[in-house]
Design a protein around this motif. Sequence first.
Motif, short mmCIF file in Angstrom:
data_model
loop_
_atom_site.label_atom_id
_atom_site.label_comp_id
_atom_site.label_asym_id
_atom_site.label_seq_id
_atom_site.Cartn_x
_atom_site.Cartn_y
_atom_site.Cartn_z
N UNK A 71 8.22 -25.29 -1.12
CA UNK A 71 6.99 -24.73 -1.68
C UNK A 71 7.37 -23.77 -2.80
N UNK A 72 6.69 -23.92 -3.92
CA UNK A 72 6.87 -23.01 -5.06
C UNK A 72 5.57 -22.26 -5.29
N UNK A 73 5.67 -21.01 -5.64
CA UNK A 73 4.49 -20.21 -5.95
C UNK A 73 4.86 -19.19 -7.02
N UNK A 74 3.85 -18.71 -7.70
CA UNK A 74 4.05 -17.64 -8.68
C UNK A 74 3.29 -16.42 -8.18
N UNK A 75 4.01 -15.30 -8.12
CA UNK A 75 3.40 -14.07 -7.64
C UNK A 75 3.99 -12.90 -8.42
N UNK A 76 3.15 -12.08 -8.94
CA UNK A 76 3.54 -10.90 -9.70
C UNK A 76 4.52 -11.30 -10.82
N UNK A 77 4.20 -12.41 -11.49
CA UNK A 77 5.02 -12.85 -12.61
C UNK A 77 6.36 -13.46 -12.24
N UNK A 78 6.61 -13.65 -10.96
CA UNK A 78 7.89 -14.24 -10.53
C UNK A 78 7.63 -15.56 -9.83
N UNK A 79 8.56 -16.46 -9.97
CA UNK A 79 8.49 -17.74 -9.29
C UNK A 79 9.30 -17.63 -8.01
N UNK A 80 8.69 -18.01 -6.91
CA UNK A 80 9.34 -17.93 -5.61
C UNK A 80 9.40 -19.31 -5.00
N UNK A 81 10.45 -19.55 -4.21
CA UNK A 81 10.54 -20.79 -3.47
C UNK A 81 10.81 -20.51 -2.01
N UNK A 82 10.33 -21.41 -1.18
CA UNK A 82 10.63 -21.39 0.26
C UNK A 82 10.88 -22.82 0.69
N UNK A 83 11.89 -23.01 1.51
CA UNK A 83 12.18 -24.30 2.11
C UNK A 83 12.09 -24.11 3.61
N UNK A 84 11.26 -24.94 4.25
CA UNK A 84 11.07 -24.80 5.69
C UNK A 84 11.07 -26.18 6.36
N UNK A 85 11.31 -26.15 7.65
CA UNK A 85 11.28 -27.36 8.48
C UNK A 85 10.60 -27.00 9.79
N UNK A 86 9.52 -27.67 10.10
CA UNK A 86 8.81 -27.44 11.36
C UNK A 86 8.51 -25.95 11.60
N UNK A 87 8.07 -25.26 10.56
CA UNK A 87 7.71 -23.86 10.69
C UNK A 87 8.87 -22.88 10.66
N UNK A 88 10.09 -23.38 10.52
CA UNK A 88 11.28 -22.52 10.46
C UNK A 88 11.70 -22.37 9.00
N UNK A 89 11.80 -21.13 8.55
CA UNK A 89 12.23 -20.87 7.18
C UNK A 89 13.73 -21.10 7.05
#
Length: 99
Positions: A71-89
């Motif tokens: 998942x990619x998102x932009x927040x406060x001018x920064x690009x953030x990513x998260x990779x998760x599997x079955x609710x586990x980050x």
Amino acid sequence: MSEPLWRTPLRMPEDHPCLPGHFPGRPLVPGVWLLEQVARALQAWRGERLARIVEAKFLAPLRPAETAELALTERVGRLRFEISRDGVLLARGVIEGAP
């Protein structure tokens, strides 16, 4: 993380050429492969190349043939990513893109 603006599934095949020698007998998906997927997602989402990895933390392993979600998102001018599997980050971080 706020509501993702881009989501994509990730799955490394068990026969990927980078796996031999990467923990034989119990292979793990290399972090560099995960970051490559972040770069590809950024290109698909915004048409940008990955210019800089500001921060990356790998919190739990991903094994070949397991399906995760990026998942990619932009927040406060920064690009953030998260990779998760079955609710586990599994991994998270901050990146910068460039045209």
